[in-house]
Design an enzyme around this catalytic site. Structure first.
Site, PDB file in Angstrom:
ATOM      1  N   ASP A 195       0.854  -1.193   0.000  1.00 40.78           N
ATOM      2  CA  ASP A 195       0.000   0.000   0.000  1.00 40.78           C
ATOM      3  C   ASP A 195       0.885   1.237   0.000  1.00 40.78           C
ATOM      4  O   ASP A 195       2.042   1.190   0.426  1.00 40.78           O
ATOM      5  CB  ASP A 195      -0.937   0.004   1.218  1.00 40.78           C
ATOM      6  CG  ASP A 195      -2.207   0.834   0.963  1.00 40.78           C
ATOM      7  OD1 ASP A 195      -2.087   1.981   0.490  1.00 40.78           O
ATOM      8  OD2 ASP A 195      -3.306   0.332   1.228  1.00 40.78           O
ATOM      9  N   ASP A 220       3.581   2.443  -4.263  1.00 41.62           N
ATOM     10  CA  ASP A 220       2.742   3.355  -5.051  1.00 41.62           C
ATOM     11  C   ASP A 220       2.588   2.698  -6.416  1.00 41.62           C
ATOM     12  O   ASP A 220       3.555   2.598  -7.182  1.00 41.62           O
ATOM     13  CB  ASP A 220       3.446   4.714  -5.157  1.00 41.62           C
ATOM     14  CG  ASP A 220       2.660   5.705  -6.018  1.00 41.62           C
ATOM     15  OD1 ASP A 220       1.723   5.276  -6.739  1.00 41.62           O
ATOM     16  OD2 ASP A 220       2.996   6.897  -5.976  1.00 41.62           O
ATOM     17  N   VAL A 221       1.375   2.248  -6.722  1.00 46.37           N
ATOM     18  CA  VAL A 221       1.195   1.465  -7.958  1.00 46.37           C
ATOM     19  C   VAL A 221       1.351   2.307  -9.217  1.00 46.37           C
ATOM     20  O   VAL A 221       1.396   1.754 -10.323  1.00 46.37           O
ATOM     21  CB  VAL A 221      -0.168   0.724  -7.990  1.00 46.37           C
ATOM     22  CG1 VAL A 221      -0.258  -0.288  -6.870  1.00 46.37           C
ATOM     23  CG2 VAL A 221      -1.333   1.699  -7.969  1.00 46.37           C
ATOM     24  N   TYR A 249     -13.588   7.243 -14.140  1.00 48.12           N
ATOM     25  CA  TYR A 249     -13.468   6.026 -13.314  1.00 48.12           C
ATOM     26  C   TYR A 249     -13.965   4.816 -14.105  1.00 48.12           C
ATOM     27  O   TYR A 249     -13.300   3.776 -14.162  1.00 48.12           O
ATOM     28  CB  TYR A 249     -14.291   6.218 -12.042  1.00 48.12           C
ATOM     29  CG  TYR A 249     -14.414   5.003 -11.166  1.00 48.12           C
ATOM     30  CD1 TYR A 249     -13.402   4.646 -10.284  1.00 48.12           C
ATOM     31  CD2 TYR A 249     -15.566   4.206 -11.193  1.00 48.12           C
ATOM     32  CE1 TYR A 249     -13.517   3.541  -9.464  1.00 48.12           C
ATOM     33  CE2 TYR A 249     -15.693   3.102 -10.377  1.00 48.12           C
ATOM     34  CZ  TYR A 249     -14.670   2.766  -9.511  1.00 48.12           C
ATOM     35  OH  TYR A 249     -14.793   1.672  -8.711  1.00 48.12           O
ATOM     36  N   LYS A 276     -11.985   1.445 -15.248  1.00 51.19           N
ATOM     37  CA  LYS A 276     -12.425   0.116 -14.813  1.00 51.19           C
ATOM     38  C   LYS A 276     -12.840  -0.762 -15.993  1.00 51.19           C
ATOM     39  O   LYS A 276     -12.700  -1.991 -15.941  1.00 51.19           O
ATOM     40  CB  LYS A 276     -13.567   0.255 -13.807  1.00 51.19           C
ATOM     41  CG  LYS A 276     -13.136   0.877 -12.468  1.00 51.19           C
ATOM     42  CD  LYS A 276     -12.083   0.024 -11.761  1.00 51.19           C
ATOM     43  CE  LYS A 276     -11.813   0.476 -10.328  1.00 51.19           C
ATOM     44  NZ  LYS A 276     -10.786  -0.350  -9.645  1.00 51.19           N
ATOM     45  N   THR A 326     -16.765  -0.336   2.655  1.00 52.58           N
ATOM     46  CA  THR A 326     -15.363  -0.160   3.023  1.00 52.58           C
ATOM     47  C   THR A 326     -15.248   1.023   3.975  1.00 52.58           C
ATOM     48  O   THR A 326     -16.213   1.763   4.190  1.00 52.58           O
ATOM     49  CB  THR A 326     -14.519   0.108   1.769  1.00 52.58           C
ATOM     50  OG1 THR A 326     -15.061   1.259   1.117  1.00 52.58           O
ATOM     51  CG2 THR A 326     -14.548  -1.053   0.813  1.00 52.58           C
TER      52      THR A 326
END
Lengths: 246, 248
Positions: A37, A59-60, A152, A156, A187
């Site tokens: 993460d 950090d992706v 978004y 996706k 979440t």
């Protein structure tokens, strides 16, 4: 005897939400997990879940950090069998108000992060020669539209596309690639924003939102050898929401 | 501890193939099973798998047979938690040569049969009051056309997808989850003996480069039937090794 005995997994976004729930479940099913993460909360996840979890800052959006995360799995646990590309963000904007910054940030985390996760996850799996299983986090928003989520949704939907491409390209090497498309999930982030929730809870035919572990269960099944002929699939985990005309 | 401990399932088509494999996996996971088939082979399935399986003769095109199979589950095991609507047939026939008989028989088994299973399975689940899970057998042919003349088969299997979603929406409020799986090329008894010779190209279509085993499809059904899939409903899940993800 767990579903994932002896397997090693990298899970991104593991400081919270569905990814944290996946860490917990994967360990309960016998896996070792690298919890990655950007937030620092991956350390809390590792402390809570205990042995078998290695926290790694990642950090992706930075390819070198993804590469280092895969290396950490091999160095600490000796192999990599499963990659869950969960890390994502959801920022809203009507299309007439989209800014370059919004577009780039959304795409960087939600699509580029998944693509480079696949790249280095697949490289690691190919090097070992035992195949593997990748689960990418798409969304109900990747299957259909809603206001405020145009970019978004594009990211996706892109995740579904690269899921199918990955399944086809690396199926012959025994690597399965699938996506999950969560609907409304309780979440931590959603809990902090009750203004997002009115009406959403009634949309799913089951009449409620999901708990994060319910999505994790689907990921654990897809990661396991029980799903040995499932690849290239995008599975809604939405209580039936996506099956319904709005 | 199995995933299906204490659950009671009705599985149609259970004399062979994916339904027989499902009976096997369901028993492994702790379920009691009513193995329904028209062929008589349901008795062999029960004999092989032991006391947890009760064979029932059932023609899914006959509503009273399906109703009786559901009643047998409740009488024998006290409840009904899961229905797998597996029984199906296929007969390739080009559209311009299509006979009414072919159309009727395929739609009767593949779509009417599934609706019968849904209707009476859901009734028993509503009576039980503790929800349930239905898994319907569609096909990759329900998602796309194949190189074989299977228009009517595809129509029936696309219909299965539609009723799966409709039932998920109609009965989600009562805790009944309804999903469909879309098998690709599976080495069932029917396909397995001759499949390699008859359809060698089929093995290459899946990204995984092989045909599926019936047990691999059964595993997906077992997961969807289990409480682990508690938020999965109205989902259409290909079990095809990646075949349908690919532009032909």
């Amino acid at each position: 005897m767990g579903l994932l005995d002896g397997k090693v997994a990298v899970i991104t976004g593991a400081g919270s939400g569905m990814a944290k729930a996946s860490v917990r479940l994967f360990v309960a099913e016998g896996a070792k997990v690298v919890a990655a993460d950007v937030s620092g909360a991956e350390k809390d996840t590792a402390a809570e879940v205990g042995d078998g979890v290695l926290p790694v800052h990642c950090d992706v959006t930075v390819e070198a950090e993804i590469e280092a995360t895969m290396r950490a799995a091999v160095e600490e646990f000796g192999r990599l069998d499963v990659l869950c590309n969960v890390a994502g963000i959801a920022e809203g904007a009507m299309l007439a108000d989209v800014t370059t910054e919004h577009y780039e940030r959304q795409m960087d985390v939600d699509l580029r992060g998944v693509v480079f996760g696949m790249k280095h996850g697949i490289r690691t799996m190919l090097a070992a020669g035992n195949g593997g299983s990748i689960i990418n986090w798409s969304s109900l928003g990747g299957l259909n539209g809603s206001p405020w989520t145009g970019v978004y949704s594009a990211a996706k939907a892109g995740v579904i596309a690269v899921t199918k491409a990955g399944a086809i390209e690396y199926g012959p090497k025994g690597i399965r690639v699938n996506a999950v498309c969560p609907g409304f999930v309780h979440t931590e982030i959603m809990g902090a924003h009750p203004e997002y929730t009115p009406g959403i809870l009634e949309k799913s035919p089951l009449g409620r939102g999901a708990q994060p572990h319910e999505v994790a269960e689907v990921a654990a099944f897809l990661a396991s050898d029980r799903a040995s002929f499932v690849s290239g699939v995008a599975i809604p985990v939405d209580g039936g929401w996506g099956a319904k005309l709005a | 501890m199995g995933m299906l401990e204490g659950k009671v399932a009705l599985i149609t088509g259970a004399g062979s193939g994916m339904a027989k494999a499902s009976s096997r996996i369901f028993v492994r996971e702790g379920a009691s099973v009513v193995a329904a088939d028209i062929s008589g082979a349901e008795k062999d399935t029960a004999a092989e798998l032991g006391d947890a399986v009760v064979p029932v003769r059932c023609d899914v095109t006959v509503e009273a047979d399906v109703e009786a199979a559901v009643a047998a589950a409740v009488e024998r095991f006290g409840r009904l938690d899961v229905v797998l609507n597996v029984a199906g047939i296929g007969a390739p026939e080009p559209i311009h040569e299509l006979s009414a008989g072919t159309y009727d028989s395929i739609l009767d088994v593949n779509l009417r049969g599934v609706l019968h299973g849904l209707k009476h399975g859901i009734r028993a689940m509503l009576d039980g009051g503790h929800g349930g899970a239905v898994v319907n057998w569609s096909s990759v042919g329900g998602l796309n056309a194949s190189g074989f003349p299977t228009a009517v088969y595809s129509a029936s299997k696309a219909g299965v997808i539609a009723v799966t979603k409709a039932a998920a929406v109609e009965y989600g409020g009562q805790g009944i989850r309804v999903n469909a799986i879309c098998p690709g090329f599976i080495q069932t008894e029917i396909m397995g003996r001759s499949g390699g010779q008859k359809f060698p190209e089929m093995f290459e279509k899946a990204a995984l480069g092989r045909a599926g085993e019936p047990l691999e499809v059964a595993e997906v059904a077992a997961f969807l039937a289990s409480d682990r899939a508690s938020f999965v409903s109205g989902a259409i899940v290909p079990v095809d090794g990646g075949w349908s993800a690919k532009i032909a």
